[in-house]
Design a protein around this motif. Sequence first.
Motif, PDB file in Angstrom:
ATOM      1  N   PRO A 332      -9.579   1.201  -1.897  1.00 30.79           N
ATOM      2  CA  PRO A 332      -8.422   2.022  -2.261  1.00 30.79           C
ATOM      3  C   PRO A 332      -7.312   1.248  -2.957  1.00 30.79           C
ATOM      4  CG  PRO A 332      -8.356   1.502   0.066  1.00 30.79           C
ATOM      5  CD  PRO A 332      -9.661   0.974  -0.441  1.00 30.79           C
ATOM      6  N   ASP A 333      -6.523   1.990  -3.731  1.00 34.76           N
ATOM      7  CA  ASP A 333      -5.483   1.407  -4.564  1.00 34.76           C
ATOM      8  C   ASP A 333      -4.484   0.568  -3.793  1.00 34.76           C
ATOM      9  OD1 ASP A 333      -4.489   3.652  -3.260  1.00 34.76           O
ATOM     10  OD2 ASP A 333      -3.762   4.643  -5.068  1.00 34.76           O
ATOM     11  N   PHE A 334      -4.052   1.027  -2.625  1.00 37.13           N
ATOM     12  CA  PHE A 334      -2.979   0.303  -1.944  1.00 37.13           C
ATOM     13  C   PHE A 334      -3.448  -1.004  -1.322  1.00 37.13           C
ATOM     14  CE2 PHE A 334      -4.412   3.680   0.931  1.00 37.13           C
ATOM     15  CZ  PHE A 334      -4.640   3.022   2.118  1.00 37.13           C
ATOM     16  N   VAL A 335      -4.747  -1.314  -1.435  1.00 41.41           N
ATOM     17  CA  VAL A 335      -5.257  -2.662  -1.200  1.00 41.41           C
ATOM     18  C   VAL A 335      -5.621  -3.305  -2.540  1.00 41.41           C
ATOM     19  CG1 VAL A 335      -7.127  -4.041  -0.212  1.00 41.41           C
ATOM     20  CG2 VAL A 335      -6.098  -2.203   1.124  1.00 41.41           C
ATOM     21  N   ALA A 336      -6.499  -2.657  -3.282  1.00 44.89           N
ATOM     22  CA  ALA A 336      -7.117  -3.284  -4.452  1.00 44.89           C
ATOM     23  C   ALA A 336      -6.125  -3.674  -5.542  1.00 44.89           C
ATOM     24  CB  ALA A 336      -8.198  -2.358  -5.025  1.00 44.89           C
ATOM     25  N   ASN A 337      -5.092  -2.858  -5.768  1.00 42.93           N
ATOM     26  CA  ASN A 337      -4.181  -3.182  -6.867  1.00 42.93           C
ATOM     27  C   ASN A 337      -2.809  -3.653  -6.377  1.00 42.93           C
ATOM     28  OD1 ASN A 337      -2.452  -0.990  -6.336  1.00 42.93           O
ATOM     29  ND2 ASN A 337      -3.361   0.315  -7.888  1.00 42.93           N
ATOM     30  N   SER A 338      -2.765  -4.144  -5.159  1.00 45.11           N
ATOM     31  CA  SER A 338      -1.474  -4.494  -4.551  1.00 45.11           C
ATOM     32  C   SER A 338      -0.966  -5.874  -4.937  1.00 45.11           C
ATOM     33  CB  SER A 338      -1.576  -4.410  -3.022  1.00 45.11           C
ATOM     34  OG  SER A 338      -2.503  -5.371  -2.522  1.00 45.11           O
ATOM     35  N   ALA A 339      -1.757  -6.663  -5.655  1.00 39.97           N
ATOM     36  CA  ALA A 339      -1.361  -8.046  -5.917  1.00 39.97           C
ATOM     37  C   ALA A 339      -0.171  -8.152  -6.862  1.00 39.97           C
ATOM     38  CB  ALA A 339      -2.533  -8.838  -6.483  1.00 39.97           C
ATOM     39  N   THR A 340      -0.048  -7.227  -7.827  1.00 36.85           N
ATOM     40  CA  THR A 340       1.080  -7.306  -8.756  1.00 36.85           C
ATOM     41  C   THR A 340       2.397  -7.274  -8.001  1.00 36.85           C
ATOM     42  OG1 THR A 340      -0.207  -6.116 -10.430  1.00 36.85           O
ATOM     43  CG2 THR A 340       2.155  -6.252 -10.774  1.00 36.85           C
ATOM     44  N   ASN A 341       2.543  -6.279  -7.148  1.00 37.18           N
ATOM     45  CA  ASN A 341       3.777  -6.137  -6.376  1.00 37.18           C
ATOM     46  C   ASN A 341       3.984  -7.315  -5.422  1.00 37.18           C
ATOM     47  OD1 ASN A 341       6.046  -4.284  -5.316  1.00 37.18           O
ATOM     48  ND2 ASN A 341       4.868  -4.684  -3.466  1.00 37.18           N
TER      49      ASN A 341
END
Length: 407
Positions: A332-341
């Motif tokens: 899911p997005d709130f794990v997989a794409n969380s590195a930017t933030n």
Amino acid sequence: MSLTLPNAIGSTDANRTDDPFFEAIWRDTESEATGYLVIDRLVRGISSGGLRMRAGCTLNEVRGLARGMTLKEAIHFEEGAHYVPLGGAKGGIDFDPYHPDADSVLRRYLEAMAPLIEQRWNMGEDFGIRQDAVDAALAEIGVESSVQAAHRVIDDAAAAAARMKTAFTTVVDGVSLDELVGGYGVAEAALAAMARQGLDPAASRAVVQGFGSMGGATARYLAKAGVRIVGIADVHGVVANPNGLDVEKLLLTRDATGGVDRTQLADGDTKLSSSQWLSIGAEVLIPAATSYCIDDSNQAEVRAALVVEAANMPITPSAEESLVARGVVVSPDFVANSATNAWWWWVFFGDIDGSAEPSFQKISNRMRALSDQMFDYADRHGISARAAAFALASDKLTELTRQFPTY
């Protein structure tokens, strides 16, 4: 702590008991644009989340994105770290980002939201918005920075500024570090998920939808790990090659919108219509562009065994239910794409110095650890990866709320 999943907000609003802390609706006086700001939570009085612009953006979409930011922040809570996660927030403007008046609309929206940006909302670019346009507009209206609110909880602003200067002037392989970290994190999440599914990178294929900074960097680092990128979808359509596309060449020649230069295609590369992006055979699918791009109308076309969400809320709840029922794993997005933030705040608060090596190392360690925790939890409880990640983030948010003022 009982919360509604981000991509489910809107379907059960009448029964929700977890309303956001604050919502605002802005109506432009000089165009048809409508804008929204949702602050889902405040931690220590501040929140974090980007601003997007797209035709058709809705309040429910922004609500879901803001809730997603609450979860992205909370899931990176580490005891003893300098970075204490912020609350989640998101802005959205219903307007065509390619319209000639888009920058003027952006400026008027930011002017209306300026008091909140100064005190409560740390914001930046998201889909359809460029950070340089945000910075220019804020300078015109007299707002110091898009993250001015975070200075309320930092001890040494000069040291933070020095780290941020390092982070945003570092270049890796001809590309700014800040344009690489998000996609690198998605690639690390994808590789961790592939390992759990027994997928050998050297024998695996991936399709990436979206070739901007997030999708482009994801493609780059998956290719570096040996994964064949057999399809790329951009604003113009799809390019594909079953033997793998030359990702580096296409990255270096793409346009400002992430469009692939079709004159740079190699022998064996083919051009397909936009509707064919799900039909390309691959083990891994990376939606890295718009929300809700996989729904009940097209979920049956997904051929991948693993979907890793580089975009926010790319799959509707009912579509994901169907995918999971037939054995597709969704990171899911709130794990997989969380590195930017997370990278942004690790640098700002001082957990890393903003240079390339510690940035990549921190991202790799955290994304792989979070992915393993998520899949371990899912296996123990017999639930989906999203449900497991949601439980982990909710537990972290409960602990965060216990230790810090949260609203």
